[in-house]
Motif scaffolding. Structure first.
Motif, PDB file in Angstrom:
ATOM      1  N   SER A  35       0.799  -1.230   0.000  1.00  0.00           N
ATOM      2  CA  SER A  35       0.000   0.000   0.000  1.00  0.00           C
ATOM      3  C   SER A  35       0.831   1.279   0.000  1.00  0.00           C
ATOM      4  CB  SER A  35      -0.940   0.015   1.217  1.00  0.00           C
ATOM      5  OG  SER A  35      -0.202  -0.030   2.420  1.00  0.00           O
ATOM      6  N   THR A  36       2.156   1.153   0.102  1.00  0.00           N
ATOM      7  CA  THR A  36       3.005   2.347   0.140  1.00  0.00           C
ATOM      8  C   THR A  36       4.248   2.162  -0.719  1.00  0.00           C
ATOM      9  OG1 THR A  36       4.259   1.585   2.080  1.00  0.00           O
ATOM     10  CG2 THR A  36       2.274   2.915   2.499  1.00  0.00           C
ATOM     11  N   ALA A  37       4.865   3.291  -1.047  1.00  0.00           N
ATOM     12  CA  ALA A  37       6.165   3.310  -1.719  1.00  0.00           C
ATOM     13  C   ALA A  37       7.195   3.854  -0.742  1.00  0.00           C
ATOM     14  CB  ALA A  37       6.103   4.193  -2.963  1.00  0.00           C
ATOM     15  N   GLY A 103       4.386  -0.404  -3.536  1.00  0.00           N
ATOM     16  CA  GLY A 103       5.179  -1.607  -3.706  1.00  0.00           C
ATOM     17  C   GLY A 103       6.534  -1.372  -4.344  1.00  0.00           C
ATOM     18  N   LYS A 104       6.834  -0.125  -4.719  1.00  0.00           N
ATOM     19  CA  LYS A 104       8.112   0.174  -5.353  1.00  0.00           C
ATOM     20  C   LYS A 104       8.971   1.061  -4.458  1.00  0.00           C
ATOM     21  CE  LYS A 104       7.168  -0.273 -10.294  1.00  0.00           C
ATOM     22  NZ  LYS A 104       7.397   0.358 -11.614  1.00  0.00           N
ATOM     23  N   GLU A 105      10.297   0.943  -4.646  1.00  0.00           N
ATOM     24  CA  GLU A 105      11.224   1.842  -3.970  1.00  0.00           C
ATOM     25  C   GLU A 105      11.891   2.746  -5.007  1.00  0.00           C
ATOM     26  OE1 GLU A 105      14.428  -0.090  -1.954  1.00  0.00           O
ATOM     27  OE2 GLU A 105      14.630  -1.673  -3.453  1.00  0.00           O
ATOM     28  N   TYR A 106      12.086   3.997  -4.621  1.00  0.00           N
ATOM     29  CA  TYR A 106      12.626   5.017  -5.506  1.00  0.00           C
ATOM     30  C   TYR A 106      13.834   5.664  -4.850  1.00  0.00           C
ATOM     31  CZ  TYR A 106       8.068   4.667  -7.833  1.00  0.00           C
ATOM     32  OH  TYR A 106       6.955   4.205  -8.486  1.00  0.00           O
ATOM     33  N   ASP A 121      17.142   6.438 -11.960  1.00  0.00           N
ATOM     34  CA  ASP A 121      16.485   5.257 -12.520  1.00  0.00           C
ATOM     35  C   ASP A 121      17.066   4.019 -11.839  1.00  0.00           C
ATOM     36  OD1 ASP A 121      15.356   3.207 -13.954  1.00  0.00           O
ATOM     37  OD2 ASP A 121      15.715   4.122 -15.913  1.00  0.00           O
ATOM     38  N   THR A 122      16.315   3.453 -10.913  1.00  0.00           N
ATOM     39  CA  THR A 122      16.817   2.327 -10.133  1.00  0.00           C
ATOM     40  C   THR A 122      16.983   1.058 -10.962  1.00  0.00           C
ATOM     41  OG1 THR A 122      14.576   1.687  -9.472  1.00  0.00           O
ATOM     42  CG2 THR A 122      15.737   3.211  -8.037  1.00  0.00           C
ATOM     43  N   ASN A 123      16.402   1.035 -12.154  1.00  0.00           N
ATOM     44  CA  ASN A 123      16.481  -0.156 -13.002  1.00  0.00           C
ATOM     45  C   ASN A 123      17.753  -0.211 -13.835  1.00  0.00           C
ATOM     46  OD1 ASN A 123      13.691  -1.226 -12.460  1.00  0.00           O
ATOM     47  ND2 ASN A 123      13.167   0.799 -13.263  1.00  0.00           N
ATOM     48  N   SER A 124      18.448   0.925 -13.946  1.00  0.00           N
ATOM     49  CA  SER A 124      19.636   0.956 -14.794  1.00  0.00           C
ATOM     50  C   SER A 124      20.872   1.529 -14.117  1.00  0.00           C
ATOM     51  CB  SER A 124      19.343   1.764 -16.072  1.00  0.00           C
ATOM     52  OG  SER A 124      19.014   3.107 -15.744  1.00  0.00           O
ATOM     53  N   ASP A 199      11.907  15.181 -11.991  1.00  0.00           N
ATOM     54  CA  ASP A 199      10.624  14.567 -12.350  1.00  0.00           C
ATOM     55  C   ASP A 199      10.739  13.054 -12.164  1.00  0.00           C
ATOM     56  OD1 ASP A 199       8.134  13.951 -13.288  1.00  0.00           O
ATOM     57  OD2 ASP A 199       8.453  14.688 -15.331  1.00  0.00           O
ATOM     58  N   MET A 200      10.293  12.569 -11.008  1.00  0.00           N
ATOM     59  CA  MET A 200      10.368  11.142 -10.681  1.00  0.00           C
ATOM     60  C   MET A 200       9.128  10.441 -11.232  1.00  0.00           C
ATOM     61  SD  MET A 200      10.801   9.433  -6.910  1.00  0.00           S
ATOM     62  CE  MET A 200      12.574   9.746  -6.807  1.00  0.00           C
ATOM     63  N   LYS A 201       9.337   9.612 -12.237  1.00  0.00           N
ATOM     64  CA  LYS A 201       8.231   8.928 -12.896  1.00  0.00           C
ATOM     65  C   LYS A 201       8.009   7.529 -12.302  1.00  0.00           C
ATOM     66  CE  LYS A 201       8.901  11.480 -17.195  1.00  0.00           C
ATOM     67  NZ  LYS A 201       7.723  12.337 -16.955  1.00  0.00           N
ATOM     68  N   PRO A 202       6.812   6.966 -12.439  1.00  0.00           N
ATOM     69  CA  PRO A 202       6.519   5.658 -11.848  1.00  0.00           C
ATOM     70  C   PRO A 202       7.502   4.575 -12.236  1.00  0.00           C
ATOM     71  CG  PRO A 202       4.504   6.668 -12.677  1.00  0.00           C
ATOM     72  CD  PRO A 202       5.626   7.530 -13.137  1.00  0.00           C
ATOM     73  N   GLU A 203       7.947   4.584 -13.492  1.00  0.00           N
ATOM     74  CA  GLU A 203       8.802   3.507 -13.983  1.00  0.00           C
ATOM     75  C   GLU A 203      10.234   3.573 -13.463  1.00  0.00           C
ATOM     76  OE1 GLU A 203       8.394   6.620 -17.347  1.00  0.00           O
ATOM     77  OE2 GLU A 203       7.123   5.676 -15.831  1.00  0.00           O
ATOM     78  N   THR A 204      10.626   4.669 -12.794  1.00  0.00           N
ATOM     79  CA  THR A 204      11.989   4.743 -12.270  1.00  0.00           C
ATOM     80  C   THR A 204      12.144   3.970 -10.968  1.00  0.00           C
ATOM     81  OG1 THR A 204      11.526   6.826 -11.100  1.00  0.00           O
ATOM     82  CG2 THR A 204      12.395   6.983 -13.347  1.00  0.00           C
ATOM     83  N   GLY A 205      11.033   3.496 -10.391  1.00  0.00           N
ATOM     84  CA  GLY A 205      11.096   2.680  -9.177  1.00  0.00           C
ATOM     85  C   GLY A 205      11.349   1.226  -9.513  1.00  0.00           C
ATOM     86  N   ARG A 206      11.660   0.448  -8.475  1.00  0.00           N
ATOM     87  CA  ARG A 206      11.906  -0.974  -8.703  1.00  0.00           C
ATOM     88  C   ARG A 206      11.137  -1.829  -7.698  1.00  0.00           C
ATOM     89  NH1 ARG A 206      18.113  -2.086  -6.508  1.00  0.00           N
ATOM     90  NH2 ARG A 206      17.723  -1.561  -4.307  1.00  0.00           N
TER      91      ARG A 206
END
Length: 206
Positions: A35-37, A103-106, A121-124, A199-206
């Motif tokens: 329920s949280t990031a 459910g994601k961490e940024y 970008d936590t994915n890269s 600008d922190m976008k949803p997809e930058t979380g993991r």
């Protein structure tokens, strides 16, 4: 008149003070849930600007103090947020938009010059794995009340400037009115004190 040279002078003075600051104790990494990031604000120690203490706000809610070489974690509701970074000593403010998913961490990185809060970008970005080993700054009892009492009025001016469209996307810096009567201002885009609004976008979380 406030200039970048004045900021450099203050940075040099505070850097010496920051070298002797106490190191916070290691704490467990905060994790998101269904329920949280979780947003982790990191600040590398680079000497220049290390003595400045940074305050982080989620809108009008105080997140905590971010010192050099530290990581500050914040559990947040999903959705849109406006984070603000304020450098004590010069009272300069910067902004970062965020759209968070539960459910994601940024991760966001704080830069001292020009003052800025930028998403990672936590994915890269492989540096994330080293950042999670940094010392975690935990908020102490009474910190929120003290910060609101000391900086709350200035915070409201910074929020109003953003909401009223006074902050250009190309320059996240904002300076409040000072005691000498100089009015609040935003440096012109392209100024050396400027960096674009994060600008922190949803997809930058993991």
């Amino acid at each position: 008149m406030r200039t970048i040279s004045k900021q450099i002078l203050v940075l040099s003075v505070f850097a010496c003070v920051g070298a002797n600051a106490a190191t916070p104790a290691r704490a467990p990494i905060m994790k998101p849930d269904e329920s949280t990031a979780v947003v982790s604000f990191i600040r590398r120690s680079i000497f220049v600007g290390d003595g400045w203490n940074f305050d982080v706000w989620d809108g009008d809610k105080y997140v905590g103090l971010l010192g050099a070489g530290n990581l500050l974690q914040h559990r947040a509701e999903p959705g849109e947020h406006l984070y603000l970074l304020m450098a004590r000593g010069v009272h300069e403010w910067s902004y970062m938009k965020a759209n968070l998913v539960a459910g994601k961490e940024y991760f966001a990185r704080a830069f001292p010059m020009p003052l800025s809060l930028q998403p990672v970008d936590t994915n890269s970005d492989e540096r994330v794995e080293t950042w999670v080993t940094m010392k975690i700054r935990k908020i102490k009892d009474g910190d929120r009340e003290k910060a609101i009492k000391k900086f709350g009025a200035e915070l409201q001016l910074a929020l109003a400037a953003y909401r009223n469209g006074e902050i250009s996307p190309g320059c996240a810096a904002w300076l409040p009115p000072d005691k000498d009567g100089e009015k609040a201002k935003q440096p012109a885009a392209g100024d050396t004190t400027c960096r674009s609004i994060g600008d922190m976008k949803p997809e930058t979380g993991r």
